[in-house]
Each structure stands twice: as structure tokens, then as C-alpha cells.
Design a protein around this motif. Structure first.
Motif, PDB file in Angstrom:
ATOM      1  N   TYR B  36      44.917  59.331  46.994  1.00 42.75           N
ATOM      2  CA  TYR B  36      46.284  58.780  46.703  1.00 42.75           C
ATOM      3  C   TYR B  36      46.453  57.129  47.469  1.00 42.75           C
ATOM      4  O   TYR B  36      46.000  57.212  48.527  1.00 42.75           O
ATOM      5  CB  TYR B  36      47.658  59.526  47.269  1.00 42.75           C
ATOM      6  CG  TYR B  36      47.929  60.853  46.302  1.00 42.75           C
ATOM      7  CD1 TYR B  36      47.376  61.986  46.616  1.00 42.75           C
ATOM      8  CD2 TYR B  36      48.679  60.731  45.119  1.00 42.75           C
ATOM      9  CE1 TYR B  36      47.467  63.128  45.843  1.00 42.75           C
ATOM     10  CE2 TYR B  36      48.944  61.769  44.520  1.00 42.75           C
ATOM     11  CZ  TYR B  36      48.492  63.038  44.530  1.00 42.75           C
ATOM     12  OH  TYR B  36      48.847  63.935  43.873  1.00 42.75           O
ATOM     13  N   GLN B  38      49.407  54.791  48.989  1.00 41.99           N
ATOM     14  CA  GLN B  38      50.884  54.432  49.440  1.00 41.99           C
ATOM     15  C   GLN B  38      51.092  53.251  49.712  1.00 41.99           C
ATOM     16  O   GLN B  38      50.680  52.782  51.020  1.00 41.99           O
ATOM     17  CB  GLN B  38      51.347  55.549  50.243  1.00 41.99           C
ATOM     18  CG  GLN B  38      52.754  55.424  50.602  1.00 41.99           C
ATOM     19  CD  GLN B  38      53.371  56.932  51.319  1.00 41.99           C
ATOM     20  OE1 GLN B  38      52.459  57.490  51.837  1.00 41.99           O
ATOM     21  NE2 GLN B  38      54.665  57.228  51.111  1.00 41.99           N
ATOM     22  N   GLY B  41      57.283  51.842  51.803  1.00 49.74           N
ATOM     23  CA  GLY B  41      58.591  51.844  51.270  1.00 49.74           C
ATOM     24  C   GLY B  41      58.330  52.665  50.011  1.00 49.74           C
ATOM     25  O   GLY B  41      59.260  52.858  49.313  1.00 49.74           O
ATOM     26  N   LYS B  42      57.215  52.882  49.694  1.00 53.75           N
ATOM     27  CA  LYS B  42      56.995  53.869  48.513  1.00 53.75           C
ATOM     28  C   LYS B  42      56.383  55.278  48.340  1.00 53.75           C
ATOM     29  O   LYS B  42      55.697  55.387  49.515  1.00 53.75           O
ATOM     30  CB  LYS B  42      56.362  52.920  47.365  1.00 53.75           C
ATOM     31  CG  LYS B  42      56.918  51.590  47.031  1.00 53.75           C
ATOM     32  CD  LYS B  42      56.166  50.848  45.809  1.00 53.75           C
ATOM     33  CE  LYS B  42      56.425  49.561  45.580  1.00 53.75           C
ATOM     34  NZ  LYS B  42      55.849  48.947  44.650  1.00 53.75           N
ATOM     35  N   GLY B  43      56.499  56.011  47.459  1.00 55.39           N
ATOM     36  CA  GLY B  43      55.923  57.217  47.221  1.00 55.39           C
ATOM     37  C   GLY B  43      54.400  57.072  46.912  1.00 55.39           C
ATOM     38  O   GLY B  43      53.994  56.146  46.556  1.00 55.39           O
ATOM     39  N   PRO B  44      53.645  57.944  47.370  1.00 58.24           N
ATOM     40  CA  PRO B  44      52.183  57.937  47.112  1.00 58.24           C
ATOM     41  C   PRO B  44      51.946  57.714  45.681  1.00 58.24           C
ATOM     42  O   PRO B  44      52.681  58.499  44.703  1.00 58.24           O
ATOM     43  CB  PRO B  44      51.625  59.543  47.508  1.00 58.24           C
ATOM     44  CG  PRO B  44      52.446  59.788  48.738  1.00 58.24           C
ATOM     45  CD  PRO B  44      53.994  59.387  48.142  1.00 58.24           C
ATOM     46  N   PHE B  46      48.982  58.293  42.369  1.00 58.26           N
ATOM     47  CA  PHE B  46      47.535  58.886  42.100  1.00 58.26           C
ATOM     48  C   PHE B  46      46.635  57.820  42.013  1.00 58.26           C
ATOM     49  O   PHE B  46      46.871  56.577  41.113  1.00 58.26           O
ATOM     50  CB  PHE B  46      47.681  59.821  40.801  1.00 58.26           C
ATOM     51  CG  PHE B  46      46.866  60.235  40.384  1.00 58.26           C
ATOM     52  CD1 PHE B  46      45.798  59.542  39.358  1.00 58.26           C
ATOM     53  CD2 PHE B  46      45.834  61.279  40.779  1.00 58.26           C
ATOM     54  CE1 PHE B  46      44.659  59.969  38.806  1.00 58.26           C
ATOM     55  CE2 PHE B  46      44.809  61.906  40.269  1.00 58.26           C
ATOM     56  CZ  PHE B  46      44.187  61.157  39.215  1.00 58.26           C
TER      57      PHE B  46
END
Lengths: 112, 111
Positions: B36, B38, B41-44, B46
Motif C-alpha cells: 500500500y 499512503q 493526510g490520506k488513507g492507504p 492499494f
């Protein structure tokens, strides 16, 4: 595209307050997860759910509970917030037949 | 297990060079692995995955290598770009869909 929405991006709460973090997904996935992310510790699993009204403890469930009344919504609850629960919380979802996990944008919680 | 520490390992590379990010996993029974990315400030997000019956898989500019003998996973990024700067996590699927994540590696791309 799969959409995982965490409605609260930034929260500041007082010690002892009850906190709700909401997560909604729009792809009818069975499995939903709550993680917390802390510097140097990576992502740690708090709770997960395989179906409506079902929940399983993850690796660090203490101080948390969850609710899954509807398939699309998985809520993380801090019954009495403490300063050591200051963290970034990530919701995630995956299909039963799939392996790819999709994450929300994260909720930054500060407990003062 | 978890990595405990104040700082994530950091890899600094020059723009255009290739990057290699390494990860050691813990469970020899894990059958599925994911990388992943990341951004701040963001989510992981794919990047690429690989099953335990493979030792290499290629995507667009990325390659994942799996060495089950030493329980090691690597992510190779070709011609690294400034937009590749992020934290990279590996994850192993121990059973069902429960993923165990590594602590992460910071990739910094210098222009």
C-alpha cells in the motif's frame, strides 16, 4: 469505484466523552474493519465485522466497541475517550470473495 | 509482530532512479501479500499484490518480489517520480481477510 466514507475527518474531544466514528461503504461488501494508525506502529486492527450484527475483536480492542446494524455502516465507539486514544482511525472494507482491502480517508481524533 | 519506535525507516532516492522498499513478514503460513501507498493526510491505497504461489509480479512501474524462504517481500519502483513520495506499507494475509501490516517505510524523492 469502491467508496469508503468516514464522515468525520478531524475531531477534538475531551477526556471522558463518548465518541462515535462512522464509516459507510457503497459496494455491498461483507467485511468491514477499523484500524488505528500511530507513528512507528503501522496499522493495528481494533475490531472487524463479517456481517450485520457480527463483530470480532482485533489486536487492540480495549477501550473500543463497534456497531454494525446495517451492512453498509460500521461504527467505532469510544465509550470514554482517553488521551492515549489520540490517533488516526481508518475504516476499511473487502468482499468475501476478494482479497483487496479498500480504505477510507481516515479520521484524525485528538483527545484533550 | 509490531515494530516499535519513534521513526520510520526512510529511503531517499533521486528522481528517475529505481527504488527498492523491503519488508520482512512474520507468519510462514501467510498466503497473500499486498503493498500500500499512503500519502500525507490520506488513507492507504492499494498498489500491487502477490500470492504465495508466485515469487514475482509486475504492474505498471512496480514489481513485487516474494522470497518465502526468508519471509521477505520487496517493492521495486522503476524511474521514481516526485509523486511516488509517500509512506509504503506491506501487509500479509494471515487467515481469512485479516491483514497484518508492517510499520511502513518513508520514500522521499529528490528532484
Amino acid at each position: 469505484d469502491v467508496k469508503v466514507t468516514q464522515s468525520s475527518r478531524y475531531l477534538v474531544k475531551r477526556t471522558g466523552e463518548k465518541v462515535f466514528l462512522e464509516c459507510v461503504q457503497d459496494m455491498d461488501h461483507e467485511n468491514m474493519f477499523w484500524y488505528r494508525q500511530d507513528p512507528g506502529l503501522g496499522l493495528r486492527l481494533i475490531y472487524f465485522s463479517y456481517d450485520v450484527k457480527m463483530k470480532e475483536k482485533g489486536d487492540i480492542p480495549e477501550g473500543y466497541s463497534v456497531s454494525r446494524e446495517k451492512k453498509e455502516r460500521f461504527s467505532l465507539i469510544l465509550e470514554s475517550a482517553s488521551t492515549n486514544q489520540t490517533s488516526m482511525y481508518l475504516c476499511a472494507t473487502v468482499q468475501n470473495s476478494g482479497n483487496t482491502i479498500y480504505f477510507g480517508e481516515g479520521s484524525w481524533l485528538t483527545v484533550v | 509482530g509490531e515494530s516499535v519506535g519513534l521513526h520510520l525507516p526512510t529511503l531517499s532516492v533521486q528522481e528517475g532512479d529505481n527504488s527498492i522498499i523491503n519488508c520482512a513478514y512474520s507468519n510462514s503460513a501467510s498466503d497473500y501479500f499486498i503493498w500500500y501507498k499512503q500519502e500525507s493526510g490520506k488513507g492507504p491505497q492499494f498498489i500491487i499484490d502477490i500470492r504465495s504461489n508466485m515469487d514475482k509480479r509486475q504492474g505498471q512501474r512496480v514489481t513485487v518480489l516474494l522470497n518465502k524462504t526468508v519471509k521477505h517481500l520487496s517493492l521495486q519502483i522503476a524511474a521514481t517520480q516526485p509523486g511516488d513520495s509517500a509512506v509504503y506499507f506491506c501487509a500479509e494475509n494471515t487467515y481469512g481477510n485479516k491483514l497484518v501490516f508492517g510499520a511502513g517505510t518513508i520514500l522521499r524523492v529528490k528532484s
